[in-house]
Every structure is written in C-alpha cells, then in structure tokens.
Design an enzyme around this catalytic site. Structure first.
Site, PDB file in Angstrom:
ATOM      1  N   GLY A 225       0.832  -1.201   0.000  1.00 53.51           N
ATOM      2  CA  GLY A 225       0.000   0.000   0.000  1.00 53.51           C
ATOM      3  C   GLY A 225       0.861   1.243   0.000  1.00 53.51           C
ATOM      4  O   GLY A 225       2.055   1.209   0.329  1.00 53.51           O
TER       5      GLY A 225
ATOM      6  N   MET B  98       2.432   9.967   2.855  1.00 60.69           N
ATOM      7  CA  MET B  98       3.724  10.126   3.516  1.00 60.69           C
ATOM      8  C   MET B  98       4.599   8.884   3.431  1.00 60.69           C
ATOM      9  O   MET B  98       5.821   8.984   3.498  1.00 60.69           O
ATOM     10  CB  MET B  98       3.511  10.458   5.003  1.00 60.69           C
ATOM     11  CG  MET B  98       2.936  11.820   5.296  1.00 60.69           C
ATOM     12  SD  MET B  98       2.593  11.991   7.067  1.00 60.69           S
ATOM     13  CE  MET B  98       4.169  11.536   7.780  1.00 60.69           C
TER      14      MET B  98
ATOM     15  N   VAL C 255      -0.104  -8.558   8.874  1.00 58.45           N
ATOM     16  CA  VAL C 255      -1.463  -8.998   9.172  1.00 58.45           C
ATOM     17  C   VAL C 255      -2.185  -9.143   7.840  1.00 58.45           C
ATOM     18  O   VAL C 255      -2.488  -8.154   7.169  1.00 58.45           O
ATOM     19  CB  VAL C 255      -2.186  -7.985  10.088  1.00 58.45           C
ATOM     20  CG1 VAL C 255      -3.595  -8.462  10.397  1.00 58.45           C
ATOM     21  CG2 VAL C 255      -1.400  -7.776  11.368  1.00 58.45           C
TER      22      VAL C 255
ATOM     23  N   ASP D 261      -7.429   8.378  15.190  1.00 58.69           N
ATOM     24  CA  ASP D 261      -7.812   7.989  13.825  1.00 58.69           C
ATOM     25  C   ASP D 261      -8.345   6.553  13.827  1.00 58.69           C
ATOM     26  O   ASP D 261      -7.950   5.735  12.994  1.00 58.69           O
ATOM     27  CB  ASP D 261      -6.622   8.123  12.882  1.00 58.69           C
ATOM     28  CG  ASP D 261      -7.050   8.182  11.412  1.00 58.69           C
ATOM     29  OD1 ASP D 261      -8.246   8.458  11.163  1.00 58.69           O
ATOM     30  OD2 ASP D 261      -6.208   7.961  10.529  1.00 58.69           O
TER      31      ASP D 261
ATOM     32  N   PRO E  31     -12.318   1.912  10.259  1.00 53.13           N
ATOM     33  CA  PRO E  31     -12.233   0.516   9.802  1.00 53.13           C
ATOM     34  C   PRO E  31     -10.915   0.175   9.108  1.00 53.13           C
ATOM     35  O   PRO E  31     -10.386  -0.917   9.272  1.00 53.13           O
ATOM     36  CB  PRO E  31     -13.425   0.392   8.847  1.00 53.13           C
ATOM     37  CG  PRO E  31     -14.426   1.363   9.384  1.00 53.13           C
ATOM     38  CD  PRO E  31     -13.610   2.531   9.873  1.00 53.13           C
ATOM     39  N   ALA E  32     -10.364   1.109   8.325  1.00 50.02           N
ATOM     40  CA  ALA E  32      -9.126   0.820   7.597  1.00 50.02           C
ATOM     41  C   ALA E  32      -7.933   0.638   8.520  1.00 50.02           C
ATOM     42  O   ALA E  32      -6.923   0.044   8.127  1.00 50.02           O
ATOM     43  CB  ALA E  32      -8.843   1.931   6.588  1.00 50.02           C
ATOM     44  N   ASN E  33      -8.026   1.156   9.744  1.00 52.96           N
ATOM     45  CA  ASN E  33      -6.918   1.026  10.697  1.00 52.96           C
ATOM     46  C   ASN E  33      -7.140  -0.109  11.696  1.00 52.96           C
ATOM     47  O   ASN E  33      -6.364  -0.240  12.656  1.00 52.96           O
ATOM     48  CB  ASN E  33      -6.707   2.339  11.450  1.00 52.96           C
ATOM     49  CG  ASN E  33      -6.078   3.405  10.579  1.00 52.96           C
ATOM     50  OD1 ASN E  33      -5.475   3.084   9.555  1.00 52.96           O
ATOM     51  ND2 ASN E  33      -6.228   4.664  10.950  1.00 52.96           N
TER      52      ASN E  33
END
Length: 485
Positions: free
Chosen positions: A18, A22, A90, A131, A134-136
């Site tokens: 991904g 940054m 993961v 933050d 769901p993506a984290n």
C-alpha cells in the site's frame, strides 16, 4: 507503473502492499528470522517534521504490548536517511471488507470489546489514537482485530493541545464533533469513533458520511444517533452513550465501556402473545372463530413455519461457517430453499449476500496467507492466484483481489529480473508465467516473455542434404523426357 522495491539491509522485499501520502508499505521477509513482515517506509526524509512524526509513531507503538495492538519488530533508517519500521504482517484485510454488510450483533460486540481492550492500554499510557476507523483495524484472523496506524497519535502527558491551529486531523466520517471542530480532545474522542464503527458493523452503513467534508462534519454536529431496528434495541443505550455529542455524556474511558458490555441485556424476545398479534383468550366464541380461521389458514401457516425453520437453520449455519458444505445442509443451500418457498424473501436474499461476502473474506484470507508463504501459483487450487481469482468470480471488481493479483505480478516481475541477471532463463520464464497468470495483460511481463522465448529449432548441417535438380534441366526438357521415357 510498479514502483521499484527499496533495498533494505537484512530484508528481502517482495512487493508493495500500500501507499499513502507520507509512506509506503512493503511486504518483506526478515532474513535473520525468516518471518514475513510489513515494512513501512517514509517516502521522503527532507521534511524533518514528518520524519520526527514517523519515528515518534514507531517508538509509540513499540512501547505498547497487547494482542489487539500491532507489533513492531524493528526501527531503523536506510542509507539515504529515510526511516522505516518493520511490523508484523497482518494478512486478513481490515474492517472495510464488511462495509455494507451488517454483522451479527455478537460478532460486532466481540470486535468492539477487542478494540476497547487495546485502546485501554493505549489510553493508560497517556496516548490517544485520534484515527480509529475501519481501515486502521486489521484482521489478524477471523476472530482477532488489531489496531494499527498510530501516525497521528498524541501523548497527553506532553501535549494537551492536540490540534494545530485550525487544522482538523483524523478521518471525517469517524471523527468526533470536537475533533471535527479542531477543539481540544481527550480519550473520549476515540470512544466516539468506536461508536461510529459499532453502528456501521450493526447496520452496514455510516449515517454521518456524506458527499462532502463540510456535510460530513455537519452531520456529526447535528444528527442524533439513529434508532436501531427492534432486534437491536437492547444496544440502543450503548450506541447513544458512545455517540453522545456532549463529552460528559459519553463513557469516561474504555474500562467503563468494557464494564457496560459485561452488563448488556440479552437480545429481546417478543412474547408469544405479541408474536400472535396480541390476541388473548376471550371465551369460547373467540376460540371457535380462531379454530375456523386456523383450519382455513393452515396450509399457509405450515408453509410459513417451514420457511421460518429454513431461514433459522440457514442463519445458524452461516454463524458456524458452514457456507457451502456439507451438501444440502449449508447456509447457501438453505437460503436458496427459502427463496423457493418465498421468492423475493428479504432475509433469504440478505443471507445469500452474507454467504457471498463470507466466502470472499475466506478466499481473501487464504490468498493473503499463500502470498505470505510465497505460494503464488502452486500447488494447484491452493495458491494466491487461485484464491484471488475465486474472489473475482463472485465480485469481479473486488479491489483487494485485483490489488492482490497486481502485487503477485509485481513480485514475479522482480524475481524474473533477478533470474535474468543471474542468467537463469528457466527460473525467469517460470516467474514470467506466474506473473502473467495473475495479470495476463501486464505489458512489461509480456515484453520479457517475448525476449526469453527459445529460438525455433533448425535442421543441423549434418542432416541429409536435399537432392538438387540436375544441371541444365529445364521444365520443358523434363516434360519430354517423362513423355518419351
């Protein structure tokens, strides 16, 4: 164009997982321990504030120990000065894979509990995440969720003003009202974000998310928490308190939330009288009318009972993971039977969609596992390409499957180039074939395949020479010779 893998001393880099504004994340093997890791690498070290923030994140997460918090294995810099951190890989995706598909309440609450337990450790250290989305929240496996990406976490012991002047941080769809307004925040802002996630897991949608940033913020500031459907009404007080706009009306910390989860009432069950429409015995006249009505309605009632039992059994199989096996006794088969009894039945249609999404989740998990094990195209029917392909048979536009196949093509391309550099043509052709199996239209792999083709076989010089035509033999002479013998 596929980015060039970085050279990280002590690691073998396989492919890109991904990329953000940054940093980028690469799948790699830590050579000393032969374990798969995700390496997060800063894109540019020129901005000292970004560099310090990146290093701070690494040290912050490395200091935390809990099964629900991502594990950091290593922190270092490349020779060009860019810092990186190596963390556990993961491979089960994240909670965004459930978006649009409500989870059973028990599973949604289990996820809520795991994240709250992890956040309790974070908050006990004087930190807030800021933050939670769901993506984290990564899925280590089917039952365990892991908190990741502490890039904007803040230390309350050092800096109580957690926003820059007039600059909001976090993801708007999951940000608390105070966070969206750039006000001072505390640990309760993480609890608000967790409440939005719970609501999305239960209902399949985020009611605050809008088409624009401004409208999303306005929704957090003005929309009340939605009313849950009757089967979830026992969770309404929990949702109300997590999503309270007033800070003092929320849970003060994660441990109070966990205690509240322990005291949750069981799911409501409507009384028999209510399920029968509220009728009660009112004497023999009512009984007589009821008997006549039941006799007339019995075939329809029997059909409804069969339908209810079929749906109930299908949901039990879905919960147990019996999606398409054993034959004629699995969730998919029973939901299809329910549709045969009642075409267009909403519960059956939703159930089939849940089966589909569960199968996709299983295949994605297996694909990521095989990718991590470097089983890209072998053995047959048990490799990363196969499982990503299975996902696309059910959801042809699934982004995770398409990105997975692109990663395989990128890894195969890199390995093919390495083999070419070593003059190992057989290995190069094998890697090119693997990459094209994943991405048949990959231009660079197709070009390499053409370059590596074996030359066509030619007859050797010592082969029997062909008989040449006799000298001075014209077609006319040969004709007359044949004619006259």
């Amino acid at each position: 164009m596929t980015p060039t893998p970085p050279v990280i001393p002590g690691y073998t880099v396989h492919g890109l997982l991904g990329r953000g504004g940054m940093a980028e994340v690469w799948l790699a093997t830590q050579d000393s321990l032969q374990r798969k890791v995700a390496v997060k690498l800063l894109l540019d070290s020129a901005d000292d504030s970004f560099t310090q923030r990146f290093i701070r994140e690494a040290h912050t997460v490395a200091s935390l120990r809990h099964p629900a918090i991502i594990t950091i294995h290593d922190i270092d810099r490349l020779p060009d000065g860019r810092p990186y951190l190596a963390m556990e890989f993961v491979g089960g995706g994240d909670l965004t894979q459930f978006r649009g598909h409500p989870l059973p309440p028990a599973r949604a609450l289990a996820i809520l509990r795991q994240v709250a337990e992890g956040l309790a450790v974070v908050h006990d250290r004087g930190l807030i995440h800021r933050d939670i989305k769901p993506a984290n929240l990564l899925c280590r496996d089917a039952d365990q969720v892991v908190i990741s990406d502490f890039g904007i976490a803040k230390d309350l012991r050092v800096d109580s003003e957690l926003t820059q002047a007039g600059v909001a941080v976090g993801s708007p769809a999951y940000s608390s009202p105070e966070q969206a307004q750039c006000l001072t925040v505390d640990r309760r802002t993480d609890l608000y974000s967790l409440g939005v996630i719970l609501l999305e897991l239960l209902t399949g949608r985020n009611p605050y998310k809008a088409d624009s940033y401004a409208q999303t913020v306005a929704n957090h500031l003005h929309l009340p928490p939605p009313t849950l459907p009757p089967e979830l009404r026992h969770l309404q007080p929990l949702v109300q308190r997590l999503l309270a706009r007033n800070l003092d009306d929320r849970f003060p910390d994660c441990r109070t939330l966990l205690a509240a989860l322990d005291r949750l009432p069981a799911a409501p069950r409507l009384p028999l009288a209510a399920r029968l429409g509220g009728f009660r015995h009112r004497g023999w006249l009512f009984a007589a009318f009821l008997a006549v009505g039941l006799a007339a309605a019995w075939p329809s009632m029997a059909r409804q009972v069969t339908l209810w039992r079929t749906l109930h059994t299908a949901e039990q199989h879905l919960q147990a993971g019996q999606l398409v096996a054993p034959a004629r006794d699995n969730a998919q088969f029973l939901y299809q039977e329910a549709l045969r009894l009642d075409p267009g039945n909403t519960r059956a249609l939703q159930g089939l969609e849940q089966v589909k999404q569960a199968r996709i989740a299983q295949w994605l998990k297996r694909a990521e596992q095989r990718f991590a094990e470097n089983r890209l195209a072998q053995p047959a029917n048990d490799n990363a390409v196969y499982y990503f392909g299975q996902v696309l048979t059910l959801a042809k536009d699934n982004p995770q499957a398409r990105q997975g196949l692109q990663r395989i093509a990128a890894v195969s391309l890199g390995l093919a180039k390495d083999a070419i550099a070593r003059h190992d043509d057989a290995e190069a052709r094998r890697q090119i074939a693997t990459g094209l199996l994943a991405e048949p239209s990959h231009a660079e792999l197709k070009a390499l395949r053409e370059q590596r083709r074996e030359p066509a076989k030619t007859k050797t010089d010592d082969a029997a020479p062909r008989k040449s035509a006799p000298k001075n033999s014209s077609p006319i002479k040969r004709f007359f010779k044949k004619l006259w013998g």
